[in-house]
Every structure is written in C-alpha cells, then in structure tokens.
Design a protein around this motif. Structure first.
Motif, PDB file in Angstrom:
ATOM      1  N   ASN A 157       9.433   6.057  -7.352  1.00  0.00           N
ATOM      2  CA  ASN A 157       8.170   6.290  -6.641  1.00  0.00           C
ATOM      3  C   ASN A 157       8.073   7.671  -6.006  1.00  0.00           C
ATOM      4  N   THR A 158       8.841   8.625  -6.509  1.00  0.00           N
ATOM      5  CA  THR A 158       8.845   9.988  -5.976  1.00  0.00           C
ATOM      6  C   THR A 158       8.705  10.966  -7.133  1.00  0.00           C
ATOM      7  N   ILE A 202       0.501  29.751  -8.860  1.00  0.00           N
ATOM      8  CA  ILE A 202       1.325  28.546  -9.005  1.00  0.00           C
ATOM      9  C   ILE A 202       1.074  27.623  -7.819  1.00  0.00           C
ATOM     10  N   ASP A 203       0.896  26.338  -8.104  1.00  0.00           N
ATOM     11  CA  ASP A 203       0.876  25.293  -7.080  1.00  0.00           C
ATOM     12  C   ASP A 203       2.122  24.433  -7.261  1.00  0.00           C
ATOM     13  N   ALA A 204       2.728  24.018  -6.178  1.00  0.00           N
ATOM     14  CA  ALA A 204       3.894  23.127  -6.219  1.00  0.00           C
ATOM     15  C   ALA A 204       3.658  21.962  -5.273  1.00  0.00           C
ATOM     16  N   ALA A 205       4.195  20.795  -5.632  1.00  0.00           N
ATOM     17  CA  ALA A 205       3.950  19.607  -4.812  1.00  0.00           C
ATOM     18  C   ALA A 205       5.063  18.589  -4.977  1.00  0.00           C
ATOM     19  N   VAL A 206       5.174  17.725  -3.978  1.00  0.00           N
ATOM     20  CA  VAL A 206       6.057  16.572  -4.042  1.00  0.00           C
ATOM     21  C   VAL A 206       5.380  15.431  -3.300  1.00  0.00           C
ATOM     22  N   MET A 207       5.528  14.217  -3.826  1.00  0.00           N
ATOM     23  CA  MET A 207       4.954  13.059  -3.147  1.00  0.00           C
ATOM     24  C   MET A 207       5.834  11.843  -3.366  1.00  0.00           C
ATOM     25  N   THR A 208       5.796  10.945  -2.403  1.00  0.00           N
ATOM     26  CA  THR A 208       6.592   9.726  -2.503  1.00  0.00           C
ATOM     27  C   THR A 208       5.841   8.574  -1.861  1.00  0.00           C
ATOM     28  N   SER A 209       6.004   7.392  -2.421  1.00  0.00           N
ATOM     29  CA  SER A 209       5.410   6.171  -1.878  1.00  0.00           C
ATOM     30  C   SER A 209       6.533   5.212  -1.502  1.00  0.00           C
ATOM     31  N   LEU A 210       6.405   4.579  -0.365  1.00  0.00           N
ATOM     32  CA  LEU A 210       7.416   3.637   0.104  1.00  0.00           C
ATOM     33  C   LEU A 210       7.000   2.212  -0.241  1.00  0.00           C
ATOM     34  N   PRO A 211       7.947   1.373  -0.688  1.00  0.00           N
ATOM     35  CA  PRO A 211       7.635  -0.017  -1.041  1.00  0.00           C
ATOM     36  C   PRO A 211       7.476  -0.879   0.199  1.00  0.00           C
ATOM     37  N   LEU A 212       6.449  -0.581   0.983  1.00  0.00           N
ATOM     38  CA  LEU A 212       6.185  -1.276   2.236  1.00  0.00           C
ATOM     39  C   LEU A 212       4.736  -1.737   2.258  1.00  0.00           C
ATOM     40  N   PRO A 213       4.402  -2.649   3.147  1.00  0.00           N
ATOM     41  CA  PRO A 213       2.991  -3.020   3.279  1.00  0.00           C
ATOM     42  C   PRO A 213       2.119  -1.797   3.549  1.00  0.00           C
ATOM     43  N   LEU A 214       0.914  -1.815   3.024  1.00  0.00           N
ATOM     44  CA  LEU A 214      -0.056  -0.722   3.130  1.00  0.00           C
ATOM     45  C   LEU A 214       0.319   0.496   2.293  1.00  0.00           C
ATOM     46  N   ASN A 215       1.411   0.405   1.525  1.00  0.00           N
ATOM     47  CA  ASN A 215       1.759   1.440   0.549  1.00  0.00           C
ATOM     48  C   ASN A 215       1.698   2.850   1.143  1.00  0.00           C
ATOM     49  N   PRO A 216       2.455   3.159   2.183  1.00  0.00           N
ATOM     50  CA  PRO A 216       2.420   4.515   2.752  1.00  0.00           C
ATOM     51  C   PRO A 216       2.889   5.555   1.737  1.00  0.00           C
ATOM     52  N   THR A 217       2.105   6.622   1.596  1.00  0.00           N
ATOM     53  CA  THR A 217       2.376   7.677   0.626  1.00  0.00           C
ATOM     54  C   THR A 217       2.367   9.012   1.350  1.00  0.00           C
ATOM     55  N   PHE A 218       3.419   9.809   1.121  1.00  0.00           N
ATOM     56  CA  PHE A 218       3.564  11.105   1.761  1.00  0.00           C
ATOM     57  C   PHE A 218       3.479  12.205   0.704  1.00  0.00           C
ATOM     58  N   SER A 219       2.804  13.297   1.038  1.00  0.00           N
ATOM     59  CA  SER A 219       2.665  14.412   0.104  1.00  0.00           C
ATOM     60  C   SER A 219       2.838  15.736   0.828  1.00  0.00           C
ATOM     61  N   VAL A 220       3.444  16.679   0.130  1.00  0.00           N
ATOM     62  CA  VAL A 220       3.491  18.071   0.563  1.00  0.00           C
ATOM     63  C   VAL A 220       3.031  18.913  -0.618  1.00  0.00           C
ATOM     64  N   LEU A 254      -4.936  -0.629   1.061  1.00  0.00           N
ATOM     65  CA  LEU A 254      -4.875  -2.082   1.053  1.00  0.00           C
ATOM     66  C   LEU A 254      -5.864  -2.601   0.025  1.00  0.00           C
ATOM     67  N   ASP A 255      -5.390  -3.391  -0.917  1.00  0.00           N
ATOM     68  CA  ASP A 255      -6.246  -3.985  -1.949  1.00  0.00           C
ATOM     69  C   ASP A 255      -6.512  -5.446  -1.605  1.00  0.00           C
ATOM     70  N   LEU A 256      -7.787  -5.777  -1.475  1.00  0.00           N
ATOM     71  CA  LEU A 256      -8.219  -7.139  -1.199  1.00  0.00           C
ATOM     72  C   LEU A 256      -9.230  -7.568  -2.257  1.00  0.00           C
ATOM     73  N   PRO A 257      -9.448  -8.847  -2.429  1.00  0.00           N
ATOM     74  CA  PRO A 257     -10.462  -9.292  -3.392  1.00  0.00           C
ATOM     75  C   PRO A 257     -11.843  -8.732  -3.035  1.00  0.00           C
ATOM     76  N   GLY A 258     -12.374  -7.895  -3.910  1.00  0.00           N
ATOM     77  CA  GLY A 258     -13.703  -7.338  -3.702  1.00  0.00           C
ATOM     78  C   GLY A 258     -13.785  -6.202  -2.713  1.00  0.00           C
ATOM     79  N   LEU A 259     -12.642  -5.792  -2.122  1.00  0.00           N
ATOM     80  CA  LEU A 259     -12.655  -4.722  -1.130  1.00  0.00           C
ATOM     81  C   LEU A 259     -11.316  -3.988  -1.146  1.00  0.00           C
ATOM     82  N   ASP A 260     -11.388  -2.674  -1.255  1.00  0.00           N
ATOM     83  CA  ASP A 260     -10.201  -1.832  -1.120  1.00  0.00           C
ATOM     84  C   ASP A 260     -10.405  -0.910   0.071  1.00  0.00           C
ATOM     85  N   TRP A 261      -9.307  -0.642   0.796  1.00  0.00           N
ATOM     86  CA  TRP A 261      -9.366   0.229   1.965  1.00  0.00           C
ATOM     87  C   TRP A 261      -8.308   1.301   1.850  1.00  0.00           C
TER      88      TRP A 261
END
Length: 367
Positions: A157-158, A202-220, A254-261
């Motif tokens: 996930n990185t 040139i553009d450079a980037a890194v991102m990672t997502s943690l396997p936690l509720p609400l799917n926290p994702t960090f980017s630089v 957060l993914d819910l039936p009929g609604l994403d946040w």
C-alpha cells in the motif's frame, strides 16, 4: 462590443500569476474542496497531481478531455458589459480592481503504474492603474506541456512516483496602455509579450495508505523539483521559472451504501517563505451521492463550495472560493468561480467499458 470580445479572447488564452499563491494544474473539483486533492486522486488526474497515485489505478483510463474556465466573480461580467471601447473613460470603473480569467484543458491515458498526457494552463490577471496615464498592469504565463509519469511499489500500500514534463511557456509582465486594450487589436496586444521558452521539469511523490478504519492515506509531492527554468526561444528574456512546490497531505474516506465520504488536509508550498503560513493550508470534504457530489472546505482561511454532477461518462463541476491576493489571509480576498466539463472512459482488464450501465459505484472507481 466585437472588439471587446476580441480582447477577452486573447486574455483567456494567457496565464498569469499575481499576488496570489502560484499553482499549476488547477482543478475545479479541488477548488470546491478548499484546494485539497493529492491524497484522494486515483484516476488520470494523478499524472498531473500525484504520480505516486498511478500505483492505485486499475485497467485503462482515458481522460478524453477536461476543459475548465474561471473568472473572479460575476461582477466583472457586469463591468465589462458596460464598456464602450470607443470611450476610454468607460474603463475608469476598473481602477484598483484585479481582473482574473482562466481557461485550461488536459487529456491523458493511464494504465496501472504508467501514464501519458498533455495539458494547457491559461490564465490572466490585470489591474488598471496610474489615472494620469492609464495602464493595465498585466502579468501572464501561457503553458503547453507534455507529461510522462510512472509509479512503483515500495511496500504494501505504499508507492513512489515520478513525472517528466516538457513545457513550452509564453509570458512575462507588461504595463499595457489603456488605448491598446480599448482598440481591441489582438496583434497589438500580443506584440506586448514576446518572451518564449522551453523547459524540462520533474515531479516526485510518495504515498501510503494504512489498513485502518477510514483508510488514512498520506502523501508527499514535490512538484518541479529544484524549480523549472526555461531556455529562451524568442523575445528578450526567458519566461519566468516555475518554483518548486513541496506539499504534504492526508485524507480519509468512508464507503457506505449509496453514500461515500472523503475528507483531507494539505500543507502546500512548505519551503516557500514568501507565502504566509495561512495561505498554505487547505481543508476539504466531499459527500458523494448517486450522480452528484457535494463539496466544501477552507482555502487560505476562506470558505469554499463545490458541486459535481456525473452523467454516465460526462462530469460537470462548479466551484466558488476566495483567493487571498494580499500577504496574509483576511487582507484582500478575491472571489472566484470556476466551471469544468470532462469526459472519462475506463476499461477493465478485458477491455470492457467500466460503468457503461451508469451505476454510480462503478463510475466512482475512476476517481
């Protein structure tokens, strides 16, 4: 009035940077969310915003077109409507006002871990000053770029990402006499701006997502690493360089039936000391319902609002926000309205068109 429309046409084909924070690859969806985007993008826009996010794309994604335009409030339209180009005195209402236009577009094709695209970034900003000898203080930059980007896995996930850009730039800063503008001669206006150049960035980037509720994702993301300088191809000087932009962001979803946040925070232009801290901070959120997105956020200390409507493979976006033109938030906000129309097609591994049945859930997989 025909001459007036000619003047507006040429100015909407230019790009400018005034006292506001310099940004590239503006996006109407992002504007409606207070300016956040880097940690939530995972469609073809990743090529321009965060190349590390190309590692999250699936199948073949084709951004057939994305056209966006903006203006600093409807009051400017009212002012221009009363202009008589044969009477320079009718321009007096513009003294002390910043006039801002934007017209941009892009297209791209992305696969998992790879993408290519083209874009044009066109804005203009001008202000009438010096009542004794009226002139428009005009700064503009017009960019056309070709972009190639790729992503690579670093850990679960990185992802890391790199983008190579070739940019052709036309622009500079000039004081244009009111008589030249009022005359509506596009050649005479264009002759005021001769500096052109080419550059590689040139553009450079890194991102990672943690396997936690609400799917926290960090980017630089580090856009225009070390700044992008132009080699002069025409005119007396090279166009102004693009300063580097180091940014960090976090998002949750957060993914819910009929609604994403979705919600996020970004701290941009970290290393650029000419911008006060409050002008670098952005907060935003989005609620996605079937066929409509409702957005809001805080951009440079001011409220921002946006709406997106999804009609199968077409998307229409509108955003209203404020851009701080002074040194610090609260000093000199400029109202802005932006509109966007895009068409995106996605294909799965078997080259079947994803979302052809119009289901919102499948359409959202491209975002």
């Amino acid at each position: 009035m025909k001459n007036l429309f000619a003047v507006l046409l040429i100015f909407t084909s230019l790009s400018t940077y005034g006292a506001g924070v310099t940004e590239t690859h503006n996006n109407v969806r992002s504007a409606g969310m207070g300016g956040i985007y880097m940690s939530i993008v995972n469609n073809s826009e990743a090529l321009f915003v965060n190349p590390a996010a190309l590692g999250r794309t699936q199948g073949l994604n084709w951004q057939v077109m994305n056209v966006e335009t903006g203006v600093n409030g409807m009051d400017i339209y009212e002012d221009f409507r009363d202009i008589d180009t044969s009477d320079p005195n009718s321009f007096n209402q513009f003294f002390g006002k910043d006039i801002w236009f934007r017209l941009g577009g892009k297209a791209a094709v992305t696969l998992p871990y790879f993408g290519v695209g083209v874009y044009t970034d066109n804005q203009t900003q001008l202000e009438l000053h010096n009542p004794a000898f009226p002139q428009f203080d005009t700064t503009f930059i017009s960019d056309y770029g070709v972009v190639v980007g790729g992503s690579f896995p670093i850990a679960p996930n990185t992802y890391g990402g790199l983008t190579l850009k070739r940019i052709t730039r036309w622009g500079g800063q000039q004081d244009i006499d009111l008589g030249v503008i009022a005359g509506g001669d596009m050649d005479a206006i264009a002759d005021q701006f001769q500096n052109k150049g080419n550059a590689y960035g040139i553009d450079a980037a890194v991102m990672t997502s943690l396997p936690l509720p609400l799917n926290p994702t960090f980017s630089v993301v580090w856009q225009d690493v070390g700044s992008t300088a132009f080699q002069m191809t025409d005119g007396a000087d090279a166009p102004p360089r693009i300063h580097d932009n180091l940014s960090a962001g976090i998002s949750t979803s957060l993914d819910l039936p009929g609604l994403d946040w979705t919600a996020g925070f970004e701290y941009r232009h970290i290393t650029e000391s000419q911008y006060q801290l409050g002008k670098k901070l952005h907060f935003g959120t989005e609620f996605s319902l079937p066929f409509i997105d409702i957005r809001g956020g805080i951009n440079q200390g001011y409220a921002a609002y946006g709406v997106g409507m999804n009609l199968f493979f077409l998307r229409f976006d509108v955003a209203s926000y404020k851009e701080e033109m002074g040194a610090y938030p609260g000093q000199s906000p400029q109202n802005r309205i932006e509109l966007g129309l895009s068409m995106d097609l996605s294909f799965d591994a078997d080259f079947r068109l994803v979302g052809a049945d119009g289901k919102r859930r499948k359409l959202k997989q491209r975002r």
